[in-house]
Design a protein around this motif. Structure first.
Motif, PDB file in Angstrom:
ATOM      1  N   ILE A  42       1.036  -1.228   0.054  1.00  0.00           N
ATOM      2  CA  ILE A  42      -0.172   0.208   0.082  1.00  0.00           C
ATOM      3  C   ILE A  42       0.837   1.313   0.055  1.00  0.00           C
ATOM      4  CG2 ILE A  42      -1.759   1.068   1.169  1.00  0.00           C
ATOM      5  CD1 ILE A  42      -2.579  -1.281   2.557  1.00  0.00           C
ATOM      6  N   PRO A  43       1.156   1.992  -1.223  1.00  0.00           N
ATOM      7  CA  PRO A  43       2.003   2.974  -1.137  1.00  0.00           C
ATOM      8  C   PRO A  43       1.401   4.136  -0.754  1.00  0.00           C
ATOM      9  CG  PRO A  43       1.793   1.845  -3.449  1.00  0.00           C
ATOM     10  CD  PRO A  43       0.428   1.337  -2.532  1.00  0.00           C
ATOM     11  N   LEU A  44       1.952   5.238  -0.024  1.00  0.00           N
ATOM     12  CA  LEU A  44       1.144   6.480   0.313  1.00  0.00           C
ATOM     13  C   LEU A  44       1.891   7.462  -0.362  1.00  0.00           C
ATOM     14  CD1 LEU A  44       0.805   5.691   4.215  1.00  0.00           C
ATOM     15  CD2 LEU A  44      -0.644   5.132   2.424  1.00  0.00           C
ATOM     16  N   ASP A  45       0.942   8.740  -0.421  1.00  0.00           N
ATOM     17  CA  ASP A  45       1.705   9.879  -0.937  1.00  0.00           C
ATOM     18  C   ASP A  45       2.215  10.759   0.197  1.00  0.00           C
ATOM     19  OD1 ASP A  45      -0.551  11.212   0.341  1.00  0.00           O
ATOM     20  OD2 ASP A  45      -1.500  11.812  -1.479  1.00  0.00           O
ATOM     21  N   GLY A  46       2.490  11.912   0.001  1.00  0.00           N
ATOM     22  CA  GLY A  46       3.207  12.796   1.096  1.00  0.00           C
ATOM     23  C   GLY A  46       2.277  13.110   2.181  1.00  0.00           C
ATOM     24  N   LEU A  47       0.924  13.269   1.798  1.00  0.00           N
ATOM     25  CA  LEU A  47      -0.098  13.452   2.721  1.00  0.00           C
ATOM     26  C   LEU A  47      -0.656  12.184   3.528  1.00  0.00           C
ATOM     27  CD1 LEU A  47      -2.046  16.301   0.781  1.00  0.00           C
ATOM     28  CD2 LEU A  47      -0.104  16.386   2.311  1.00  0.00           C
ATOM     29  N   GLY A  48       0.117  11.142   3.385  1.00  0.00           N
ATOM     30  CA  GLY A  48      -0.468  10.003   3.704  1.00  0.00           C
ATOM     31  C   GLY A  48      -1.603   9.191   3.316  1.00  0.00           C
ATOM     32  N   ILE A  49      -1.998   9.781   2.031  1.00  0.00           N
ATOM     33  CA  ILE A  49      -3.177   9.070   1.374  1.00  0.00           C
ATOM     34  C   ILE A  49      -2.905   7.866   0.462  1.00  0.00           C
ATOM     35  CG2 ILE A  49      -5.066   9.554  -0.170  1.00  0.00           C
ATOM     36  CD1 ILE A  49      -4.827  12.686   0.766  1.00  0.00           C
ATOM     37  N   VAL A  50      -3.488   6.786   0.544  1.00  0.00           N
ATOM     38  CA  VAL A  50      -3.372   5.783  -0.192  1.00  0.00           C
ATOM     39  C   VAL A  50      -3.672   5.979  -1.712  1.00  0.00           C
ATOM     40  CG1 VAL A  50      -3.988   3.306  -0.759  1.00  0.00           C
ATOM     41  CG2 VAL A  50      -4.117   4.312   1.888  1.00  0.00           C
ATOM     42  N   VAL A  51      -2.483   5.625  -2.554  1.00  0.00           N
ATOM     43  CA  VAL A  51      -2.697   5.927  -3.961  1.00  0.00           C
ATOM     44  C   VAL A  51      -2.809   4.706  -4.822  1.00  0.00           C
ATOM     45  CG1 VAL A  51      -1.076   8.052  -3.701  1.00  0.00           C
ATOM     46  CG2 VAL A  51      -0.171   6.158  -4.008  1.00  0.00           C
ATOM     47  N   ARG A  52      -2.545   3.689  -4.029  1.00  0.00           N
ATOM     48  CA  ARG A  52      -2.682   2.309  -4.767  1.00  0.00           C
ATOM     49  C   ARG A  52      -2.492   1.039  -3.797  1.00  0.00           C
ATOM     50  NH1 ARG A  52       0.155   0.554 -10.187  1.00  0.00           N
ATOM     51  NH2 ARG A  52      -0.610  -1.656 -10.606  1.00  0.00           N
ATOM     52  N   ALA A  53      -3.089   0.180  -3.962  1.00  0.00           N
ATOM     53  CA  ALA A  53      -3.019  -1.297  -3.109  1.00  0.00           C
ATOM     54  C   ALA A  53      -3.171  -2.577  -3.980  1.00  0.00           C
ATOM     55  CB  ALA A  53      -4.026  -0.992  -2.158  1.00  0.00           C
ATOM     56  N   ASN A  54      -2.565  -3.420  -3.702  1.00  0.00           N
ATOM     57  CA  ASN A  54      -2.896  -4.645  -4.586  1.00  0.00           C
ATOM     58  C   ASN A  54      -3.056  -5.672  -3.758  1.00  0.00           C
ATOM     59  OD1 ASN A  54      -0.286  -5.339  -3.016  1.00  0.00           O
ATOM     60  ND2 ASN A  54       0.209  -6.928  -4.376  1.00  0.00           N
TER      61      ASN A  54
END
Length: 225
Positions: A213-225
């Motif tokens: 689960i990658p997060l962006d700089g604000l901690g928002i999930v941008v993708r998940a497998n």
């Protein structure tokens, strides 16, 4: 009076033919994004417009050196990344005239280069014993991309102000077409790189069984497998 009328008629017919050539070649340039194709078609049009014995399109390389890209001399027709090496180019064309046109950013027209006071002292002019020469910069916005060089080594006064004006207009069209082709090529390369990175990323995610689960700089999930 009849002789004068015939001469005027011939001049007008030639001018109409030149304008038709300018329009036709400008339209052809705008429809291509292949730099080699653009330069080759442009050189053919330049010879038709000016009636030159020979001509060459010379581009400025990234390191500032001159790249003789397209040559037409009535016998050979070459369009390679390096038509002439530096030594052969120095033997065939006046680097002094080329440099002067590039430095000033203005077209240089001479009816007899050998006796032109502006060109006195230029070794290449004296060595080549040049006659009619027309050299026009290829400029896009504030950048000089190269020059168009045409000459006639045997006849005086081959080019006039009309040929100079036409070639300046055509050179501007060529410069725009070259810039568009370069932009198109850069976009293609960028798109190819983006596609490659996306495919690589997809392969990485697809090869992992556990969750990522990658997060962006604000901690928002941008993708998940």
């Amino acid at each position: 009076s009849l002789d004068k009328f015939v001469q005027v008629l011939r001049d007008e017919q030639r001018e109409v033919a030149q304008l038709r050539t300018l329009v036709t070649n400008s339209a052809s340039l705008s429809g291509s994004f292949d730099l080699n194709h653009i330069l080759s078609d442009a050189m053919d049009g330049i010879i038709q417009l000016t009636g030159a014995e020979r001509g060459c399109i010379i581009l400025v390389a990234d390191d500032g050196s001159l790249n003789f890209r397209v040559l037409r001399d009535g016998v050979t027709a070459s369009n390679r990344d390096a038509v002439l090496d530096a030594e052969r180019a120095a033997e065939k064309f006046s680097r002094s005239i080329i440099a002067k046109a590039m430095e000033t950013g203005e077209a240089l027209l001479t009816h007899n280069a050998h006796d032109d006071s502006r060109l006195m002292g230029m070794q290449s002019v004296a060595a080549l014993d040049l006659r009619s020469v027309l050299c026009v910069p290829l400029r896009y916005r504030d950048t000089t991309l190269g020059v168009v060089y045409v000459d006639n080594r045997l006849r005086y006064g081959v080019f006039g102000e009309r040929e100079k004006t036409l070639l300046v207009a055509f050179a501007n069209q060529v410069a725009v077409a070259m810039s568009n082709a370069t932009l198109y090529t850069n976009i293609e390369h960028t798109l190819t790189e983006i596609t490659r990175v996306k495919e690589l990323t997809d392969n990485v995610y697809n090869s992992i069984d556990s969750g990522v689960i990658p997060l962006d700089g604000l901690g928002i999930v941008v993708r998940a497998n």
